[in-house]
Design a protein around this motif. Structure first.
Motif, PDB file in Angstrom:
ATOM      1  N   MET A   1       0.698  -1.184   0.094  1.00  0.00           N
ATOM      2  CA  MET A   1      -0.048  -0.143  -0.046  1.00  0.00           C
ATOM      3  C   MET A   1       0.854   1.327  -0.022  1.00  0.00           C
ATOM      4  SD  MET A   1      -1.338   0.235   3.925  1.00  0.00           S
ATOM      5  CE  MET A   1      -0.151   0.316   5.243  1.00  0.00           C
ATOM      6  N   MET A   2       0.205   2.304  -0.480  1.00  0.00           N
ATOM      7  CA  MET A   2       0.992   3.588  -0.609  1.00  0.00           C
ATOM      8  C   MET A   2       1.565   4.265   0.830  1.00  0.00           C
ATOM      9  SD  MET A   2       1.304   4.818  -3.576  1.00  0.00           S
ATOM     10  CE  MET A   2       1.664   6.524  -3.354  1.00  0.00           C
ATOM     11  N   PHE A   3       2.672   4.492   0.899  1.00  0.00           N
ATOM     12  CA  PHE A   3       3.276   5.213   2.230  1.00  0.00           C
ATOM     13  C   PHE A   3       2.750   6.482   2.367  1.00  0.00           C
ATOM     14  CE2 PHE A   3       6.280   6.230   5.171  1.00  0.00           C
ATOM     15  CZ  PHE A   3       6.389   5.047   6.151  1.00  0.00           C
ATOM     16  N   ASP A   4       2.330   6.744   3.591  1.00  0.00           N
ATOM     17  CA  ASP A   4       1.943   8.236   3.659  1.00  0.00           C
ATOM     18  C   ASP A   4       3.089   9.095   3.977  1.00  0.00           C
ATOM     19  OD1 ASP A   4       0.913  10.218   4.952  1.00  0.00           O
ATOM     20  OD2 ASP A   4      -0.324   9.478   6.372  1.00  0.00           O
ATOM     21  N   ARG A   5       3.262  10.152   2.878  1.00  0.00           N
ATOM     22  CA  ARG A   5       4.260  10.986   3.114  1.00  0.00           C
ATOM     23  C   ARG A   5       4.341  11.695   4.392  1.00  0.00           C
ATOM     24  NH1 ARG A   5       7.137  13.806  -0.490  1.00  0.00           N
ATOM     25  NH2 ARG A   5       8.019  14.450   1.561  1.00  0.00           N
ATOM     26  N   ALA A   6       3.227  12.234   4.801  1.00  0.00           N
ATOM     27  CA  ALA A   6       3.393  12.760   6.161  1.00  0.00           C
ATOM     28  C   ALA A   6       3.828  11.756   7.213  1.00  0.00           C
ATOM     29  CB  ALA A   6       2.075  13.439   6.581  1.00  0.00           C
ATOM     30  N   LYS A   7       3.510  10.692   7.309  1.00  0.00           N
ATOM     31  CA  LYS A   7       4.266   9.523   8.096  1.00  0.00           C
ATOM     32  C   LYS A   7       5.782   9.735   7.785  1.00  0.00           C
ATOM     33  CE  LYS A   7       3.629   4.813   9.457  1.00  0.00           C
ATOM     34  NZ  LYS A   7       3.035   3.558   9.111  1.00  0.00           N
ATOM     35  N   PHE A   8       6.119   9.365   6.428  1.00  0.00           N
ATOM     36  CA  PHE A   8       7.587   9.250   6.133  1.00  0.00           C
ATOM     37  C   PHE A   8       8.516  10.349   6.590  1.00  0.00           C
ATOM     38  CE2 PHE A   8      11.109  10.106   3.323  1.00  0.00           C
ATOM     39  CZ  PHE A   8      11.709   8.575   3.240  1.00  0.00           C
ATOM     40  N   ALA A  10       7.597  12.553   9.171  1.00  0.00           N
ATOM     41  CA  ALA A  10       7.601  12.430  10.573  1.00  0.00           C
ATOM     42  C   ALA A  10       8.695  11.528  10.950  1.00  0.00           C
ATOM     43  CB  ALA A  10       6.258  12.197  11.043  1.00  0.00           C
ATOM     44  N   HIS A  11       8.798  10.517  10.421  1.00  0.00           N
ATOM     45  CA  HIS A  11       9.886   9.512  10.855  1.00  0.00           C
ATOM     46  C   HIS A  11      11.328   9.643  10.448  1.00  0.00           C
ATOM     47  CE1 HIS A  11      10.798   5.623  12.593  1.00  0.00           C
ATOM     48  NE2 HIS A  11      11.859   5.326  11.450  1.00  0.00           N
ATOM     49  N   PHE A  12      11.599  10.216   9.173  1.00  0.00           N
ATOM     50  CA  PHE A  12      12.802  10.321   8.583  1.00  0.00           C
ATOM     51  C   PHE A  12      13.546  11.807   8.341  1.00  0.00           C
ATOM     52  CE2 PHE A  12      11.425   6.124   6.940  1.00  0.00           C
ATOM     53  CZ  PHE A  12      12.450   5.346   7.308  1.00  0.00           C
ATOM     54  N   PHE A  13      12.465  12.823   8.898  1.00  0.00           N
ATOM     55  CA  PHE A  13      13.056  14.194   8.990  1.00  0.00           C
ATOM     56  C   PHE A  13      13.756  14.399  10.076  1.00  0.00           C
ATOM     57  CE2 PHE A  13      12.393  18.822   9.563  1.00  0.00           C
ATOM     58  CZ  PHE A  13      13.161  19.138   8.695  1.00  0.00           C
ATOM     59  N   ASP A 111      14.298  15.334  -2.391  1.00  0.00           N
ATOM     60  CA  ASP A 111      15.684  15.697  -2.740  1.00  0.00           C
ATOM     61  C   ASP A 111      16.441  15.912  -1.354  1.00  0.00           C
ATOM     62  OD1 ASP A 111      15.761  15.597  -5.672  1.00  0.00           O
ATOM     63  OD2 ASP A 111      14.359  17.044  -5.437  1.00  0.00           O
ATOM     64  N   TYR A 112      15.590  16.310  -0.331  1.00  0.00           N
ATOM     65  CA  TYR A 112      16.344  16.665   0.903  1.00  0.00           C
ATOM     66  C   TYR A 112      16.830  15.399   1.666  1.00  0.00           C
ATOM     67  CZ  TYR A 112      16.459  17.225   5.923  1.00  0.00           C
ATOM     68  OH  TYR A 112      16.590  16.987   7.481  1.00  0.00           O
ATOM     69  N   PHE A 113      16.037  14.203   1.627  1.00  0.00           N
ATOM     70  CA  PHE A 113      16.495  12.966   2.216  1.00  0.00           C
ATOM     71  C   PHE A 113      17.572  12.257   1.654  1.00  0.00           C
ATOM     72  CE2 PHE A 113      11.836  13.878   2.925  1.00  0.00           C
ATOM     73  CZ  PHE A 113      11.807  13.714   4.348  1.00  0.00           C
ATOM     74  N   GLY A 114      18.439  11.715   2.405  1.00  0.00           N
ATOM     75  CA  GLY A 114      19.675  11.106   2.021  1.00  0.00           C
ATOM     76  C   GLY A 114      19.764   9.683   1.337  1.00  0.00           C
ATOM     77  N   CYS A 115      18.333   9.246   1.223  1.00  0.00           N
ATOM     78  CA  CYS A 115      18.014   7.965   0.919  1.00  0.00           C
ATOM     79  C   CYS A 115      17.360   8.026  -0.626  1.00  0.00           C
ATOM     80  CB  CYS A 115      17.167   7.221   1.623  1.00  0.00           C
ATOM     81  SG  CYS A 115      15.594   8.241   1.889  1.00  0.00           S
TER      82      CYS A 115
END
Length: 267
Positions: A1-8, A10-13, A111-115
């Motif tokens: 299922m699609m991964f909630d961007r807001a959830k992403f 919140a976790h990886f920022f 593009d902010y994220f290192g992954c």
């Protein structure tokens, strides 16, 4: 299922996250199975500027009326510093972008994220079919032989000879023991330089100068923050990593590459 961007977000920022790209085979059979990250000899680097021997010039420039050094002292210092350079081992990570710049954004650009660095996925992530392991830098168990820091991106002019002169006159001024530590520090600092063409990697590096061929960061599952995997990875790899992430209570995010960018799915 699609991964909630807001959830992403919140976790990886986070400003202290480190991203390590590798193949699924290395991730499963070594890093996660052995519960450790290997710090490998610098000479194994793909960058020919890094994997070549750094040539330092040892001399007594402008010694004037100072007492000349004995050949034994000079030779001993050269041997110690040359050995220090040859023992250099390194482990590389990518970082997130500048935390303060995006602190007030509700959603940060991918593009902010290192992954999400395509060149890293291609070169180190097994041509997009590998994985990206995410670590909390503050929880990595480093020991006294580990030195860490951000890479400084510089032009070719950093290879100017003055950067690689070791002034043996300093032994007379501060003594041999302090001179060795001072010179090791200078040598180590130069090993955190990289050509500015690589600046997009936004690299954080851990180095070791232990006597063994390899060094390790152990108990890495304690600092593992999440795993990203490409949709090009095998179903076996995806299912195996899903089980590992469930056991560790960390997210497994799948990246679906397309002509319009990327889509994130939760496995």
């Amino acid at each position: 299922m699609m991964f909630d961007r807001a959830k992403f977000d919140a976790h990886f920022f986070k400003g202290n996250l480190l991203f390590h790209y590798t193949t699924t085979q290395v991730a499963l059979e070594h890093i996660l199975f052995e519960n450790r990250l290997r710090i490998s000899p610098r000479k194994n680097s793909r960058d020919p500027i890094e994997n070549s021997n750094h040539q330092y010039s040892f001399g007594t420039w402008g010694s004037g009326e100072k007492k000349p050094l004995s050949m034994d002292v000079r030779r001993n210092s050269e041997i110690i510093l040359s050995s220090h350079i040859k023992k250099a081992k390194q482990l590389s990570f990518c970082k997130n972008g500048d935390y303060e710049t995006y602190a007030n954004y509700s959603l940060r650009p991918l593009d902010y994220f290192g992954c999400f660095k395509p060149r890293m996925w291609e070169q180190y992530g097994d041509n997009y079919s590998g994985v990206c392991l995410v670590f909390d830098r503050e929880k990595l168990e480093l020991n006294k032989s580990h030195i860490s820091g951000n890479i400084k991106y510089v032009g070719y002019n950093i290879l100017d000879l003055n950067e690689y002169n070791i002034d043996l006159d300093r032994i007379i001024e501060i003594g041999e023991e302090k001179f060795i530590e001072e010179s090791k520090s200078k040598v180590t600092k130069n090993l955190f330089n990289k050509h500015l063409d690589y600046s997009g990697e936004n690299e954080f590096r851990i180095m070791s100068f232990c006597d063994n061929q390899y060094d390790y960061i152990k108990e890495i599952k304690k600092s593992l923050f999440g795993i990203l995997i490409s949709n090009l990875a095998t179903e076996y790899a995806q299912q195996t990593l899903k089980k590992i992430c469930e056991d560790l209570s960390i997210p497994l995010v799948c990246i679906d590459w397309s002509t319009s960018g990327i889509y994130l799915y939760e496995r």
